[in-house]
Design a protein around this motif. Structure first.
Motif, PDB file in Angstrom:
ATOM      1  N   SER A  37       0.613  -1.223   0.151  1.00 43.35           N
ATOM      2  CA  SER A  37       0.009   0.117   0.094  1.00 43.35           C
ATOM      3  C   SER A  37       0.915   1.226  -0.047  1.00 43.35           C
ATOM      4  N   GLY A  41       0.728   4.427  -2.942  1.00 43.60           N
ATOM      5  CA  GLY A  41       0.769   5.891  -2.478  1.00 43.60           C
ATOM      6  C   GLY A  41       2.091   6.506  -3.316  1.00 43.60           C
ATOM      7  N   PRO A 162       0.132   4.533   2.458  1.00 46.25           N
ATOM      8  CA  PRO A 162      -0.220   5.170   1.192  1.00 46.25           C
ATOM      9  C   PRO A 162       0.102   6.667   1.319  1.00 46.25           C
ATOM     10  N   SER A 177      -4.037  11.980  -1.087  1.00 51.51           N
ATOM     11  CA  SER A 177      -3.575  10.924  -0.074  1.00 51.51           C
ATOM     12  C   SER A 177      -4.446  10.576   1.085  1.00 51.51           C
ATOM     13  N   LEU A 180      -6.922   7.690   0.021  1.00 50.10           N
ATOM     14  CA  LEU A 180      -6.266   6.577   0.057  1.00 50.10           C
ATOM     15  C   LEU A 180      -6.079   6.090   1.596  1.00 50.10           C
ATOM     16  N   PHE A 295      -5.209  -1.786  -4.982  1.00 49.54           N
ATOM     17  CA  PHE A 295      -3.853  -0.988  -5.049  1.00 49.54           C
ATOM     18  C   PHE A 295      -2.933  -1.351  -6.223  1.00 49.54           C
TER      19      PHE A 295
END
Length: 304
Positions: A37, A41, A162, A177, A180, A295
């Motif tokens: 993950s 990101g 992330p 972000s 996420l 993801f």
């Protein structure tokens, strides 16, 4: 081996565990999803980062996550010793001493945060430190043994990777972000409660107030369904914000309803005769696949 023997071993273990024992302290299976993950990101973030710095950021995320797991095992060694799922861990079995496990976790945590700050940037390092502190102090030491909402609030710790990957590239935290972060945050309760349903006897024996223990299976299943429904718009947010493309959007459109279907199947199973264990186990397995595929599709969108 009896519970008493395991508990005694945990108290009297001496230093000198094998490399494998210390690797086990890092919870490598959990770490793998955390790192993936974080990679998502990092790849989805606008801008670029040198490949060596990207690898350094991922290493820091992995080490910090594993170190938090080691500190968690140190603190929870008493309940780990009486739970079937955890009684074979290195500390309850006496393969690693509690003091060694704590020192191992603390040194790795400090090293990971410092390396992230010095090599990448201090925003990502601050997020890394916050994630570790949240998992150790808020979830492990405060919430886990006090409230059935432990995993709802404490699950935020696992949602940071992330954001950390994103910050490693951009040096900032922005709404994409955060989206996420919220994806993992909302995913965590149904994921973990599925496990808690078929391990409820374990948690009851250890005195951990997981939702199936305090509120019963039926209420837990209702809340699992509620969270999977709430997850549908949350999972769409990265696409709506422009952080994900059509591959991700298509995957979310398919995987989301399948996750809801899993929750419906769990809800419809018979509680009294524990027939729901099979559906809960299947939902737990699918929940991991769900997050991994989302993801993976996010990464594919940006690399394709």
């Amino acid at each position: 081996m009896s519970d008493t023997t395991i508990g005694t071993a945990a108290q009297t273990a001496s230093a000198g565990g094998s490399v494998g024992d210390y690797v086990e302290l890092l919870k490598p299976r959990v770490m793998s999803l955390v790192v993936f993950s974080g990679l998502a990101g990092l790849v989805a973030a606008p801008g670029s980062i040198h490949p060596l710095l990207a690898l350094t950021a991922l290493l820091c995320i992995a080490v910090s996550a594993g170190a938090s797991g080691a500190i968690n095992m140190w603190y929870d060694r008493d309940i780990d010793a009486v739970m079937q799922r955890t009684r074979r861990r290195p500390i309850p079995e006496g393969r690693v001493g509690p003091d060694e496990a704590l020192a191992f976790g603390v040194v790795l945590t400090i090293g990971a945060v410092l390396l992230m700050g010095l090599a990448v940037n201090w925003i990502s390092a601050a997020l890394l430190a916050l994630a570790s502190a949240f998992y150790v102090f808020v979830y492990t030491m405060w919430l886990k043994r006090r409230t059935p909402q432990n995993i709802v609030i404490g699950g935020a710790a696992g949602a940071f990777p992330p954001m950390i990957g994103w910050a490693a590239v951009t040096g900032t935290v922005d709404i994409s972000s955060i989206a996420l972060f919220l994806l993992i945050f909302m995913w965590t309760p149904p994921h973990f409660w599925a496990l808690a349903l078929f391990r409820s006897d374990d948690y009851a024996r250890a005195g951990v107030p997981m939702l199936p223990v305090t509120a019963g299976a039926r209420e837990t299943k209702r809340q699992m369904l509620a969270y999977t429904l709430l997850l549908l718009p949350v999972a769409a947010a990265p696409w709506l914000l422009g952080a994900a493309g059509t591959l991700y959007a298509a995957g979310a459109a398919v995987l989301g309803p399948l996750f809801v279907l899993c929750a419906v199947r769990v809800l419809r199973e018979d509680d009294e005769h524990r027939a729901g264990d099979r559906a809960a186990k299947q939902m737990f397995a699918f929940s991991i696949l769900y997050l991994f595929l989302l993801f993976a599709l996010l990464i594919a969108d940006h690399l394709g």
